[in-house]
Design a protein around this motif. Structure first.
Motif, PDB file in Angstrom:
ATOM      1  N   GLU A  39     -29.297   1.894  43.612  1.00 38.03           N
ATOM      2  CA  GLU A  39     -30.876   1.721  42.413  1.00 38.03           C
ATOM      3  C   GLU A  39     -31.128   1.702  44.197  1.00 38.03           C
ATOM      4  O   GLU A  39     -31.193   0.336  44.756  1.00 38.03           O
ATOM      5  CB  GLU A  39     -30.752   0.349  41.657  1.00 38.03           C
ATOM      6  CG  GLU A  39     -32.018  -0.136  41.372  1.00 38.03           C
ATOM      7  CD  GLU A  39     -32.020  -1.357  40.712  1.00 38.03           C
ATOM      8  OE1 GLU A  39     -32.804  -0.725  39.569  1.00 38.03           O
ATOM      9  OE2 GLU A  39     -31.241  -2.034  40.487  1.00 38.03           O
ATOM     10  N   ARG A  40     -32.626   2.259  44.020  1.00 41.70           N
ATOM     11  CA  ARG A  40     -33.779   1.805  44.597  1.00 41.70           C
ATOM     12  C   ARG A  40     -34.956   2.603  44.108  1.00 41.70           C
ATOM     13  O   ARG A  40     -34.993   2.568  43.614  1.00 41.70           O
ATOM     14  CB  ARG A  40     -33.717   2.967  46.211  1.00 41.70           C
ATOM     15  CG  ARG A  40     -32.661   3.505  47.393  1.00 41.70           C
ATOM     16  CD  ARG A  40     -32.543   1.746  47.675  1.00 41.70           C
ATOM     17  NE  ARG A  40     -30.977   2.393  49.034  1.00 41.70           N
ATOM     18  CZ  ARG A  40     -29.978   2.283  48.151  1.00 41.70           C
ATOM     19  NH1 ARG A  40     -29.810   1.027  47.528  1.00 41.70           N
ATOM     20  NH2 ARG A  40     -28.538   2.255  48.855  1.00 41.70           N
ATOM     21  N   GLU A  41     -36.184   1.245  45.126  1.00 38.86           N
ATOM     22  CA  GLU A  41     -37.443   1.651  44.239  1.00 38.86           C
ATOM     23  C   GLU A  41     -37.881   2.962  44.788  1.00 38.86           C
ATOM     24  O   GLU A  41     -38.605   3.235  45.794  1.00 38.86           O
ATOM     25  CB  GLU A  41     -38.403  -0.268  45.188  1.00 38.86           C
ATOM     26  CG  GLU A  41     -39.897  -0.065  44.089  1.00 38.86           C
ATOM     27  CD  GLU A  41     -40.327  -0.925  45.099  1.00 38.86           C
ATOM     28  OE1 GLU A  41     -41.645  -0.747  45.287  1.00 38.86           O
ATOM     29  OE2 GLU A  41     -39.830  -1.352  45.631  1.00 38.86           O
ATOM     30  N   SER A  45     -31.591   6.866  39.642  1.00 38.00           N
ATOM     31  CA  SER A  45     -30.227   6.407  39.701  1.00 38.00           C
ATOM     32  C   SER A  45     -29.780   5.733  38.076  1.00 38.00           C
ATOM     33  O   SER A  45     -30.414   5.504  37.045  1.00 38.00           O
ATOM     34  CB  SER A  45     -29.749   5.594  40.448  1.00 38.00           C
ATOM     35  OG  SER A  45     -29.982   4.160  39.910  1.00 38.00           O
ATOM     36  N   MET A  46     -28.216   6.308  38.226  1.00 38.91           N
ATOM     37  CA  MET A  46     -27.405   6.170  36.505  1.00 38.91           C
ATOM     38  C   MET A  46     -26.117   5.580  37.136  1.00 38.91           C
ATOM     39  O   MET A  46     -25.803   5.815  37.882  1.00 38.91           O
ATOM     40  CB  MET A  46     -27.774   7.471  36.069  1.00 38.91           C
ATOM     41  CG  MET A  46     -26.336   8.775  36.927  1.00 38.91           C
ATOM     42  SD  MET A  46     -26.349   9.969  35.483  1.00 38.91           S
ATOM     43  CE  MET A  46     -24.776   9.914  34.689  1.00 38.91           C
ATOM     44  N   VAL A  47     -25.698   5.118  36.036  1.00 40.06           N
ATOM     45  CA  VAL A  47     -24.256   4.511  36.549  1.00 40.06           C
ATOM     46  C   VAL A  47     -24.101   4.423  34.370  1.00 40.06           C
ATOM     47  O   VAL A  47     -23.811   4.649  33.794  1.00 40.06           O
ATOM     48  CB  VAL A  47     -24.787   3.022  36.029  1.00 40.06           C
ATOM     49  CG1 VAL A  47     -23.033   2.543  36.591  1.00 40.06           C
ATOM     50  CG2 VAL A  47     -25.102   2.470  37.840  1.00 40.06           C
TER      51      VAL A  47
END
Length: 217
Positions: A39-41, A45-47
């Motif tokens: 996760e980045r600003e 992203s996905m999990v």
């Protein structure tokens, strides 16, 4: 061993030896918890929930069947076979009682806990012993420990020492001390506040043919 500092030094050395293992175990549990490490600003992203689903399925497959003991008998008389059949049924009853005790405190069955630990960490750690209950009857214990809290030391052909470092609440500590006869007189009064967590360190070392146990609370 009576020297507290010496015990803590040995335990600390074992913890340092297994630190890389513990780091990897922590990462594997993060996968199960679906922690998004990417996760980045300003980015997406996905999990995937595949890791926990696969672990749950594999744990069920490994633990679904109840534990059964079969004592091999060759050319035994019929009366002798019946005696061993009674022993096999008694062993089955012990496992049923173990699971009943676990359910009373909100824990999953024994075999599920062992399978889950093996799949998540690649290790298993089980303490086995026999105590007496309040009526003086034998109480068979097979306690599943978190492998990430257990630090073994192996010699050339055998286990030489094991450290177990874990947390107990005030209520749990009092109960365990009563069962095992631990002396808790040295603890300060504020330590007995309900909800307080206590770090318990246990070290077993082989001295000759005996395992010597040291406890620190």
């Amino acid at each position: 061993m009576d020297n507290t500092d010496e015990v803590l030094n040995i335990v600390g050395s074992l913890e340092n030896f297994w630190r890389e293992r513990d780091t990897m175990i922590s990462k594997w549990y993060s996968l199960r918890r679906l922690v998004d490490v990417n996760e980045r600003e300003g980015f997406e992203s996905m999990v995937s929930n595949d890791p926990p689903n696969i672990i749950r399925l594999a744990t069920y497959i490994l633990s679904a069947m109840p534990i059964r003991h079969s004592i091999p008998l060759l050319n035994a008389e019929e009366a002798e076979q019946e005696k061993w059949a009674v022993a096999e049924r008694a062993l089955g009853s012990i496992w049923i009682e173990e699971d009943r005790r676990r359910q009373l405190v909100g824990l999953r069955p024994w075999r599920y806990a062992v399978a889950d630990g093996m799949l998540m960490t690649g290790w298993y750690a089980v303490y086995v012993g026999v105590n007496k209950d309040s009526r003086g009857k034998p109480l068979f214990i097979s306690e599943v420990w978190n492998p990430a809290e257990v630090y073994p030391s192996f010699g050339e052909d055998a286990l030489e020492a094991v450290a177990y470092n874990y947390q107990l609440s005030t209520t749990q500590l009092k109960r365990k001390a009563g069962v095992l006869g631990w002396n808790l007189e040295g603890l300060q009064s504020e330590s007995w506040i309900v909800g307080t967590q206590h770090e318990v360190t246990i070290l077993w070392e082989m001295e000759g043919n005996e395992a010597v146990q040291s406890n620190i609370v």
